[in-house]
Design a protein around this motif. Structure first.
Motif, PDB file in Angstrom:
ATOM      1  N   ASP A  76       3.937  -4.881   3.959  1.00 27.78           N
ATOM      2  CA  ASP A  76       4.855  -5.539   3.023  1.00 27.78           C
ATOM      3  C   ASP A  76       4.375  -5.466   1.595  1.00 27.78           C
ATOM      4  OD1 ASP A  76       6.036  -6.368   5.358  1.00 27.78           O
ATOM      5  OD2 ASP A  76       5.065  -8.469   5.342  1.00 27.78           O
ATOM      6  N   GLY A  77       3.265  -5.323   1.378  1.00 29.55           N
ATOM      7  CA  GLY A  77       2.703  -5.386  -0.163  1.00 29.55           C
ATOM      8  C   GLY A  77       2.832  -3.708  -0.566  1.00 29.55           C
ATOM      9  N   THR A  78       2.761  -2.939   0.336  1.00 32.36           N
ATOM     10  CA  THR A  78       3.271  -1.389  -0.097  1.00 32.36           C
ATOM     11  C   THR A  78       4.456  -1.362  -0.327  1.00 32.36           C
ATOM     12  OG1 THR A  78       1.327  -0.751   1.169  1.00 32.36           O
ATOM     13  CG2 THR A  78       2.961   1.011   0.488  1.00 32.36           C
ATOM     14  N   VAL A  79       5.521  -1.875   0.467  1.00 31.16           N
ATOM     15  CA  VAL A  79       6.790  -1.591   0.179  1.00 31.16           C
ATOM     16  C   VAL A  79       7.205  -2.527  -1.157  1.00 31.16           C
ATOM     17  CG1 VAL A  79       9.239  -2.463   0.796  1.00 31.16           C
ATOM     18  CG2 VAL A  79       7.587  -1.611   2.686  1.00 31.16           C
ATOM     19  N   ARG A  80       6.601  -3.729  -1.521  1.00 26.76           N
ATOM     20  CA  ARG A  80       6.967  -4.222  -2.739  1.00 26.76           C
ATOM     21  C   ARG A  80       6.366  -3.349  -3.990  1.00 26.76           C
ATOM     22  NH1 ARG A  80       4.999  -8.353  -1.057  1.00 26.76           N
ATOM     23  NH2 ARG A  80       2.648  -8.325  -1.929  1.00 26.76           N
ATOM     24  N   ILE A  81       5.238  -3.024  -3.993  1.00 26.86           N
ATOM     25  CA  ILE A  81       4.966  -2.337  -5.082  1.00 26.86           C
ATOM     26  C   ILE A  81       5.352  -0.821  -5.426  1.00 26.86           C
ATOM     27  CG2 ILE A  81       2.740  -0.843  -4.005  1.00 26.86           C
ATOM     28  CD1 ILE A  81       3.196  -2.606  -7.449  1.00 26.86           C
ATOM     29  N   ALA A  82       5.918  -0.024  -4.116  1.00 25.89           N
ATOM     30  CA  ALA A  82       6.457   0.934  -4.257  1.00 25.89           C
ATOM     31  C   ALA A  82       8.037   0.865  -4.830  1.00 25.89           C
ATOM     32  CB  ALA A  82       6.738   1.615  -2.732  1.00 25.89           C
ATOM     33  N   ARG A  83       8.460  -0.151  -4.726  1.00 31.00           N
ATOM     34  CA  ARG A  83       9.848  -0.665  -5.276  1.00 31.00           C
ATOM     35  C   ARG A  83       9.769  -1.055  -6.705  1.00 31.00           C
ATOM     36  NH1 ARG A  83      12.320  -3.600  -0.004  1.00 31.00           N
ATOM     37  NH2 ARG A  83      13.689  -1.574   0.880  1.00 31.00           N
ATOM     38  N   LEU A  92      -0.675   5.712  -8.844  1.00 29.43           N
ATOM     39  CA  LEU A  92      -1.281   4.360  -8.629  1.00 29.43           C
ATOM     40  C   LEU A  92      -1.727   4.219  -7.038  1.00 29.43           C
ATOM     41  CD1 LEU A  92      -1.262   1.288  -9.320  1.00 29.43           C
ATOM     42  CD2 LEU A  92       1.029   1.267  -8.397  1.00 29.43           C
ATOM     43  N   VAL A  93      -2.998   3.744  -6.628  1.00 29.54           N
ATOM     44  CA  VAL A  93      -3.267   3.500  -5.443  1.00 29.54           C
ATOM     45  C   VAL A  93      -3.094   2.076  -4.902  1.00 29.54           C
ATOM     46  CG1 VAL A  93      -5.442   3.653  -4.179  1.00 29.54           C
ATOM     47  CG2 VAL A  93      -5.345   5.076  -6.182  1.00 29.54           C
ATOM     48  N   ALA A  94      -2.599   2.231  -3.874  1.00 31.22           N
ATOM     49  CA  ALA A  94      -2.085   1.189  -3.017  1.00 31.22           C
ATOM     50  C   ALA A  94      -3.125   0.896  -1.886  1.00 31.22           C
ATOM     51  CB  ALA A  94      -0.489   0.956  -2.712  1.00 31.22           C
ATOM     52  N   THR A  95      -4.003  -0.149  -1.948  1.00 27.44           N
ATOM     53  CA  THR A  95      -4.875  -0.211  -0.944  1.00 27.44           C
ATOM     54  C   THR A  95      -5.684  -1.566  -0.754  1.00 27.44           C
ATOM     55  OG1 THR A  95      -6.957   0.814   0.251  1.00 27.44           O
ATOM     56  CG2 THR A  95      -7.011   0.586  -2.241  1.00 27.44           C
ATOM     57  N   THR A  96      -6.629  -1.744  -0.354  1.00 26.03           N
ATOM     58  CA  THR A  96      -7.362  -2.971  -0.399  1.00 26.03           C
ATOM     59  C   THR A  96      -8.675  -3.261   0.226  1.00 26.03           C
ATOM     60  OG1 THR A  96      -6.945  -5.546   0.746  1.00 26.03           O
ATOM     61  CG2 THR A  96      -6.940  -3.567   2.095  1.00 26.03           C
ATOM     62  N   GLY A  97      -9.402  -3.894   0.199  1.00 27.38           N
ATOM     63  CA  GLY A  97     -10.967  -3.915   0.655  1.00 27.38           C
ATOM     64  C   GLY A  97     -11.893  -3.111  -0.217  1.00 27.38           C
ATOM     65  N   PRO A  98     -12.627  -2.368   0.644  1.00 26.83           N
ATOM     66  CA  PRO A  98     -13.769  -1.346   0.037  1.00 26.83           C
ATOM     67  C   PRO A  98     -13.042  -0.352  -0.914  1.00 26.83           C
ATOM     68  CG  PRO A  98     -14.417  -2.085   2.006  1.00 26.83           C
ATOM     69  CD  PRO A  98     -13.250  -2.757   1.878  1.00 26.83           C
ATOM     70  N   SER A  99     -11.901   0.162  -0.223  1.00 25.49           N
ATOM     71  CA  SER A  99     -11.246   1.231  -0.915  1.00 25.49           C
ATOM     72  C   SER A  99     -10.671   0.920  -2.227  1.00 25.49           C
ATOM     73  CB  SER A  99     -10.110   1.935   0.000  1.00 25.49           C
ATOM     74  OG  SER A  99     -10.471   2.610   0.896  1.00 25.49           O
ATOM     75  N   LEU A 100     -10.307  -0.487  -2.359  1.00 30.27           N
ATOM     76  CA  LEU A 100      -9.762  -0.666  -3.766  1.00 30.27           C
ATOM     77  C   LEU A 100     -10.999  -0.808  -4.776  1.00 30.27           C
ATOM     78  CD1 LEU A 100      -7.347  -2.463  -5.036  1.00 30.27           C
ATOM     79  CD2 LEU A 100      -8.532  -4.440  -4.612  1.00 30.27           C
ATOM     80  N   GLY A 153     -11.758   5.819 -11.511  1.00 30.21           N
ATOM     81  CA  GLY A 153     -10.903   5.862 -12.677  1.00 30.21           C
ATOM     82  C   GLY A 153      -9.255   5.835 -12.351  1.00 30.21           C
ATOM     83  N   LEU A 154      -8.980   5.416 -11.100  1.00 25.46           N
ATOM     84  CA  LEU A 154      -7.736   5.076 -10.717  1.00 25.46           C
ATOM     85  C   LEU A 154      -7.103   4.172 -10.728  1.00 25.46           C
ATOM     86  CD1 LEU A 154      -7.709   7.933  -7.600  1.00 25.46           C
ATOM     87  CD2 LEU A 154      -7.174   8.314 -10.066  1.00 25.46           C
ATOM     88  N   PRO A 155      -6.062   3.573 -11.400  1.00 22.23           N
ATOM     89  CA  PRO A 155      -5.187   2.497 -11.412  1.00 22.23           C
ATOM     90  C   PRO A 155      -4.890   2.210  -9.801  1.00 22.23           C
ATOM     91  CG  PRO A 155      -3.687   4.120 -12.103  1.00 22.23           C
ATOM     92  CD  PRO A 155      -5.063   4.834 -12.018  1.00 22.23           C
ATOM     93  N   ALA A 156      -5.202   0.731  -9.568  1.00 16.76           N
ATOM     94  CA  ALA A 156      -5.417   0.271  -8.250  1.00 16.76           C
ATOM     95  C   ALA A 156      -4.264  -1.137  -8.005  1.00 16.76           C
ATOM     96  CB  ALA A 156      -6.334   0.523  -7.410  1.00 16.76           C
ATOM     97  N   VAL A 157      -3.869  -1.351  -6.724  1.00 18.93           N
ATOM     98  CA  VAL A 157      -3.460  -2.708  -6.664  1.00 18.93           C
ATOM     99  C   VAL A 157      -3.671  -3.054  -5.356  1.00 18.93           C
ATOM    100  CG1 VAL A 157      -1.082  -1.574  -6.068  1.00 18.93           C
ATOM    101  CG2 VAL A 157      -1.064  -4.075  -6.915  1.00 18.93           C
ATOM    102  N   ASP A 158      -3.935  -4.309  -5.090  1.00 18.43           N
ATOM    103  CA  ASP A 158      -4.361  -4.835  -3.913  1.00 18.43           C
ATOM    104  C   ASP A 158      -3.130  -5.217  -2.921  1.00 18.43           C
ATOM    105  OD1 ASP A 158      -5.481  -6.138  -1.728  1.00 18.43           O
ATOM    106  OD2 ASP A 158      -6.780  -7.245  -2.725  1.00 18.43           O
ATOM    107  N   VAL A 159      -2.834  -4.602  -1.811  1.00 20.47           N
ATOM    108  CA  VAL A 159      -1.625  -4.693  -1.122  1.00 20.47           C
ATOM    109  C   VAL A 159      -2.031  -5.597   0.338  1.00 20.47           C
ATOM    110  CG1 VAL A 159      -0.437  -2.661  -1.823  1.00 20.47           C
ATOM    111  CG2 VAL A 159      -2.034  -2.576   0.384  1.00 20.47           C
ATOM    112  N   SER A 160      -3.184  -6.151   0.242  1.00 20.77           N
ATOM    113  CA  SER A 160      -3.582  -7.021   1.282  1.00 20.77           C
ATOM    114  C   SER A 160      -4.313  -8.295   0.794  1.00 20.77           C
ATOM    115  CB  SER A 160      -4.003  -6.396   2.315  1.00 20.77           C
ATOM    116  OG  SER A 160      -4.405  -7.714   3.363  1.00 20.77           O
ATOM    117  N   PRO A 161      -3.985  -9.110  -0.694  1.00 18.14           N
ATOM    118  CA  PRO A 161      -4.892  -9.751  -1.005  1.00 18.14           C
ATOM    119  C   PRO A 161      -5.481 -10.866  -0.417  1.00 18.14           C
ATOM    120  CG  PRO A 161      -2.549 -10.147  -1.804  1.00 18.14           C
ATOM    121  CD  PRO A 161      -2.503  -9.169  -0.770  1.00 18.14           C
ATOM    122  N   ASP A 162      -4.874 -11.410   0.848  1.00 17.54           N
ATOM    123  CA  ASP A 162      -5.445 -12.362   1.660  1.00 17.54           C
ATOM    124  C   ASP A 162      -6.635 -11.822   2.527  1.00 17.54           C
ATOM    125  OD1 ASP A 162      -4.310 -10.652   3.543  1.00 17.54           O
ATOM    126  OD2 ASP A 162      -3.120 -12.303   4.481  1.00 17.54           O
TER     127      ASP A 162
END
Length: 430
Positions: free
Chosen positions: A127-134, A32-40, A47-56
């Protein structure tokens, strides 16, 4: 094993780790990729599942402010191509082993401000990274260079972290985590931060900066994303081909004059010029000669094998993709780690480096002609390419990562048989 890859918003930070994540998926691990912006967007396109850890959008906005600040300082572009390479390396990386108070008190104010801004970007992702890691129950957190979110998030969740290099061996930035004391305190880890358990090292010995540390070796696999290529770019050229690129950041940071000068010089040669600049200024487009092909963002690994030279800014991805393909380089470094990458080109004999003050048409012309015609440069490029190709692939690295994550590497469960890891975390998906 569940591997959470945490990458900065800039795609140049994400791309070197994508082949490693592909290899891990092929070996049966969950990614799982945890990132934001262009990297997301790039993670999803890869082809990698990803989640936005800074959606604001705060981390992305902060990242886009870094290039103008670095260009305003100009110190790297003016001075990094002079003097002792060992001293250059030590000067650039010394801050990463220092306490934040030492950086703030003993480095120029603009340097301290730039470093604080760099770490503030990842602070907005923690904050978003800690939340998704847990929530995802990650076993291992892999993070990319210059990203402070790695150690803080991994320590907060209680899992090991691994720093995945981008090219040259940038050291862990543990000393500068003091910039984020308030974030670390909020997560209860201010006094017990765990450094990375390992560092994935993509640098061959022939390019290694003097006195820099070694990590777990891994062959650099060029990856620049996917794109629809034109027939012209795919075809083997009938005359020398020159690729001109300024990466993913500089074209939006006011460097049109550099692009224009380089186009003028390259287009005057009896050569085909591939302009791999994402959004060149419209005034530049209107004046382009007939031998210039505007490709926009293009996977350099699809273009450089047929190029006689690549003219570029010294970004890590461009530099190491050229190294991996044995392509001669003309480097025009401007900011951040670009002068360090350029110095690796010069030390290895793989090309020519020009400081910002030397970007006049006459110097650009003589330098480009030298790179195009030098058999010594081509031989040096072949040596670097051979050493990269001889480095170990991801198989041994994945065994080590599995050990760090508390599991032995194993193939995926047969169809119809439950995977214990999935059963332990209902709702997770790859």
């Amino acid at each position: 094993m569940r591997i959470l890859l945490v990458a900065a918003p800039g795609v140049g930070h994400l791309l070197p780790a994508v082949p490693t994540m592909w290899a891990a998926r092929a070996a049966g691990h969950e990614i799982l990729v945890a990132t934001t912006g262009p990297s997301l967007d790039m993670a999803v396109r890869s082809g990698l599942p990803a989640v936005d850890v800074s959606p604001d959008g705060s981390a992305t906005a902060g990242y886009h402010q870094l290039a103008p600040r670095a260009l305003a300082r100009r110190t790297a572009g003016e001075h990094a191509t002079e003097g002792d390479p060992a001293a250059q390396w030590q000067g650039m990386t010394a801050a990463f082993g220092s306490s934040w108070s030492a950086v703030r008190d003993h480095r120029p104010a603009e340097d301290a401000d730039f470093l604080a801004s760099l770490f503030a970007v990842s602070g907005r992702m923690i904050d978003g990274t800690v939340r998704i890691a847990r929530d995802w129950r990650a076993d291992l957190l892999v993070f990319t260079s210059f990203l402070a979110a790695g150690e803080i998030a991994a320590t907060a969740v209680g899992i090991p972290s691994v720093l995945h290099g981008m090219g040259l061996p940038h050291p862990p930035a543990t000393g500068l985590l003091g910039v984020l004391d308030d974030v670390a305190t909020r997560h209860g880890v201010a006094d017990r931060l765990e450094p990375p358990a390992a560092v994935v090292d993509l640098c061959p010995e022939i390019l290694r900066p003097p006195r820099s540390a070694r990590g777990l070796p891994l062959r650099y696999v060029p990856y620049n994303g996917g794109a629809l290529l034109s027939d012209v770019v795919c075809a083997v050229p009938r005359r020398p081909r020159i690729c001109l690129t300024m990466g993913s950041v500089l074209p939006g940071a006011g460097v049109d004059e550099v692009v224009q000068s380089a186009i003028t010089v390259a287009a005057a040669r009896d050569a085909e010029v591939v302009l791999a600049v994402d959004t060149p200024d419209e005034t530049i487009r209107r004046r382009l000669p007939s031998n210039v092909i505007v490709s926009g963002w293009v996977p350099l690994s699809s273009v450089l094998p047929h190029c006689s030279v690549v003219v570029h800014h010294g970004g890590s991805g461009t530099t190491f993709t050229a190294f991996a393909h044995g392509t001669p380089q003309l480097v025009l470094p401007r900011m951040a780690d670009q002068p360090l990458n350029a110095d690796a080109v010069r030390r290895s004999g793989s090309g020519v480096v020009l400081a910002e003050r030397d970007l006049d048409v006459a110097t650009l012309t003589s330098s480009l002609d030298h790179v195009l015609g030098s058999a010594d440069i081509r031989r040096s490029c072949a040596l670097v390419r051979a050493e990269i190709e001889a480095m170990p692939g991801p198989e041994a690295l994945l065994v080590r990562l599995a050990e760090l994550g508390g599991r032995q590497a194993s193939p995926p469960a047969p169809r119809g048989q439950a995977d214990p890891a999935r059963s332990a975390a209902p709702g997770s998906a790859d």
